[in-house]
Design an enzyme around this catalytic site. Structure first.
Site, PDB file in Angstrom:
ATOM      1  N   SER A  18      43.096 -13.678-105.791  1.00  0.00           N
ATOM      2  CA  SER A  18      42.061 -13.612-106.823  1.00  0.00           C
ATOM      3  C   SER A  18      41.733 -14.935-107.488  1.00  0.00           C
ATOM      4  O   SER A  18      40.821 -15.000-108.311  1.00  0.00           O
ATOM      5  CB  SER A  18      42.481 -12.608-107.913  1.00  0.00           C
ATOM      6  OG  SER A  18      43.674 -13.040-108.554  1.00  0.00           O
ATOM      7  N   TYR A  40      43.291 -21.376-104.543  1.00  0.00           N
ATOM      8  CA  TYR A  40      43.264 -21.466-103.090  1.00  0.00           C
ATOM      9  C   TYR A  40      43.440 -20.110-102.417  1.00  0.00           C
ATOM     10  O   TYR A  40      42.990 -19.905-101.287  1.00  0.00           O
ATOM     11  CB  TYR A  40      44.330 -22.455-102.612  1.00  0.00           C
ATOM     12  CG  TYR A  40      43.845 -23.885-102.687  1.00  0.00           C
ATOM     13  CD1 TYR A  40      43.003 -24.398-101.710  1.00  0.00           C
ATOM     14  CD2 TYR A  40      44.204 -24.709-103.743  1.00  0.00           C
ATOM     15  CE1 TYR A  40      42.541 -25.694-101.778  1.00  0.00           C
ATOM     16  CE2 TYR A  40      43.741 -26.006-103.824  1.00  0.00           C
ATOM     17  CZ  TYR A  40      42.916 -26.502-102.834  1.00  0.00           C
ATOM     18  OH  TYR A  40      42.438 -27.788-102.914  1.00  0.00           O
ATOM     19  N   VAL A  51      50.936 -17.939-104.254  1.00  0.00           N
ATOM     20  CA  VAL A  51      51.369 -17.356-105.521  1.00  0.00           C
ATOM     21  C   VAL A  51      51.858 -18.457-106.457  1.00  0.00           C
ATOM     22  O   VAL A  51      52.711 -19.257-106.094  1.00  0.00           O
ATOM     23  CB  VAL A  51      52.493 -16.319-105.304  1.00  0.00           C
ATOM     24  CG1 VAL A  51      52.967 -15.767-106.644  1.00  0.00           C
ATOM     25  CG2 VAL A  51      52.004 -15.189-104.414  1.00  0.00           C
ATOM     26  N   TYR A  89      55.590 -33.827-110.837  1.00  0.00           N
ATOM     27  CA  TYR A  89      55.257 -32.800-109.853  1.00  0.00           C
ATOM     28  C   TYR A  89      56.177 -32.889-108.633  1.00  0.00           C
ATOM     29  O   TYR A  89      57.190 -32.203-108.569  1.00  0.00           O
ATOM     30  CB  TYR A  89      53.776 -32.890-109.446  1.00  0.00           C
ATOM     31  CG  TYR A  89      53.333 -31.641-108.702  1.00  0.00           C
ATOM     32  CD1 TYR A  89      52.853 -30.542-109.420  1.00  0.00           C
ATOM     33  CD2 TYR A  89      53.452 -31.517-107.334  1.00  0.00           C
ATOM     34  CE1 TYR A  89      52.485 -29.373-108.773  1.00  0.00           C
ATOM     35  CE2 TYR A  89      53.093 -30.361-106.674  1.00  0.00           C
ATOM     36  CZ  TYR A  89      52.616 -29.298-107.391  1.00  0.00           C
ATOM     37  OH  TYR A  89      52.267 -28.138-106.750  1.00  0.00           O
ATOM     38  N   THR A 104      42.413 -25.743-111.087  1.00  0.00           N
ATOM     39  CA  THR A 104      42.766 -24.329-111.050  1.00  0.00           C
ATOM     40  C   THR A 104      43.435 -23.958-112.374  1.00  0.00           C
ATOM     41  O   THR A 104      43.832 -24.826-113.156  1.00  0.00           O
ATOM     42  CB  THR A 104      43.731 -24.008-109.899  1.00  0.00           C
ATOM     43  OG1 THR A 104      44.996 -24.647-110.148  1.00  0.00           O
ATOM     44  CG2 THR A 104      43.181 -24.500-108.557  1.00  0.00           C
TER      45      THR A 104
END
Length: 405
Positions: A55, A58, A145, A244, A285
């Protein structure tokens, strides 16, 4: 059906409501941007795919590109909130309704399931749909996810992920906007991981749940011969590496890649299949905006690349072409599909790094594409979408798509 005018109300990068018409238009426009591909199965049947995290980001791009490029049928799994009397549904709720409509337009049988992808009840539900609706055969599984926490179905333990560097505190530049929308570049310091931070983050964002999905479906003999699976990942720039790739999230990504190698060996023996991670390029995102430095980095990257910045749906076209054999499967030395080479080219990174060093509150407007970035953040929630009249009332209680019989 309730209708009202919806205006953007936000706290930083988090918006309290979403715009149904804007979310639907975004999905429609994504679908329009995908050129049709060639049939990929000699028997004329559409491939059956499962997209976990269908939804947003990516995962949404994978679903839309799969429908429009490959003609997939199958299942999308996500976790979204329904509309209520106080708030609209989440943006992913409305995007899923629009994706179901896109599937109908392409003649694809898609079932969308809303719930916790980490839990075994969702896995049972998916297995039942595959058996009853799709002949007990799954050709592709895309795992996308991003979540703050996960409960392990086997142990019942709940793990919480954190965004922290490893070994030492990290200070980086970050971009924020004040209540009037004015940009501010400031330094933010994040303390290093401690205690079980790394273990917890790996348990949430690593490969454990992906492997559990494969095991669950394999034990029920639902994997087709030649089955392929890919988990979507990110490496990113040296400018953001400390928080990251070299931080707790990076440890989880390393675990994801190790899981891919193990699954690849297992699937090759089991069904002549394969597993890999797909390293995608930068994008705005809902998950990435929470990472310190990423907002500034992506804004600078866009200013360097302009329209040459590759959007998620275009990257996923390439991924589907490789997964289905329309193009050769190309892996790096670590066994990863690399869709981020446009971002990490030396000339691009050098130009971004130069702007990064010069970026201050006074200079950032001339160095970064702030209009593009703020527009992208708004569009995550269905706002600032061309062609939408935001002064008009819009229906908010859009139902969850029901699978046609």
């Amino acid at each position: 059906m309730s209708e009202r005018v919806i205006a953007p109300k936000n706290r930083g990068f988090l918006f309290l409501d979403s715009h149904p018409a804007g979310c639907a238009r975004l999905v429609h426009d994504m679908g329009q941007a995908v050129p049709a591909g060639q049939p990929v199965r000699g028997d004329g049947e559409r491939p059956v795919a499962l997209v976990i995290g269908s939804s947003a980001g990516y995962g949404l791009a994978a679903t839309v590109a799969g429908l429009a490029r490959v003609g997939i049928r199958g299942i999308g799994v996500c976790f979204e909130k329904a509309p209520s009397h106080r708030r609209t549904g989440t943006a992913g709720w409305y995007r899923t309704a629009a994706t179901a409509e896109l599937a109908r337009q392409h003649g694809s049988d898609m079932v969308f399931l809303n719930g916790d992808a980490f839990g075994d009840p969702m896995k049972e539900q998916v297995a039942a749909v595959l058996t009853e609706r799709f002949g007990g055969r799954l050709d592709h599984l895309v795992y996308s996810v991003a979540a703050p926490r996960r409960t392990d179905p086997a142990s019942g333990a709940t793990y919480t992920s954190v965004l922290k560097p490893i070994g030492a505190a990290n200070t980086t530049k970050t971009l924020v906007f004040d209540e009037h929308g004015a940009p501010d570049v400031k330094d933010v310091t994040t303390q290093p991981a401690e205690g079980h931070d790394i273990e917890q983050t790996v348990a949430v964002m690593g490969g454990a749940d992906w492997e559990r999905w494969i095991t669950f479906l394999a034990d029920r003999e639902l994997l087709a011969d030649g089955f392929s699976t890919v988990a979507l990942s990110y490496i990113g720039s040296p400018l953001t590496a400390a928080i990251y790739r070299q931080g707790t999230i990076g440890a989880a990504k390393a675990h994801l890649e190790a899981t891919a190698r193990q699954l690849n060996e297992r699937l090759a023996k089991l069904v002549g299949g394969r597993a890999a991670t797909s390293v995608n390029g930068a994008a705005v995102t809902q998950s990435s905006t929470a990472i310190p430095g990423i907002a500034l980095y992506t804004s600078l990257l866009r200013s360097v690349l302009g329209a040459s910045m590759v959007p998620p749906v275009a990257q996923l076209i390439e991924l589907w072409d490789q997964l289905t054999g329309a193009r050769p499967l190309t892996l790096d030395e670590e066994g990863r599909i690399r869709l981020d080479t446009w971002e990490l080219a030396d000339t691009v990174q050098a130009a971004v790094a130069e702007r990064w060093r010069s970026a201050t509150t006074d200079t950032v407007a001339n160095l970064a594409d702030l209009d593009w970035f703020t527009g992208e953040v708004h569009r995550l929630y269905g706002f600032d979408v061309p062609g939408i009249d935001y002064t008009a009332p819009v229906a908010t209680d859009i139902p969850w798509p029901t699978a046609a019989n």
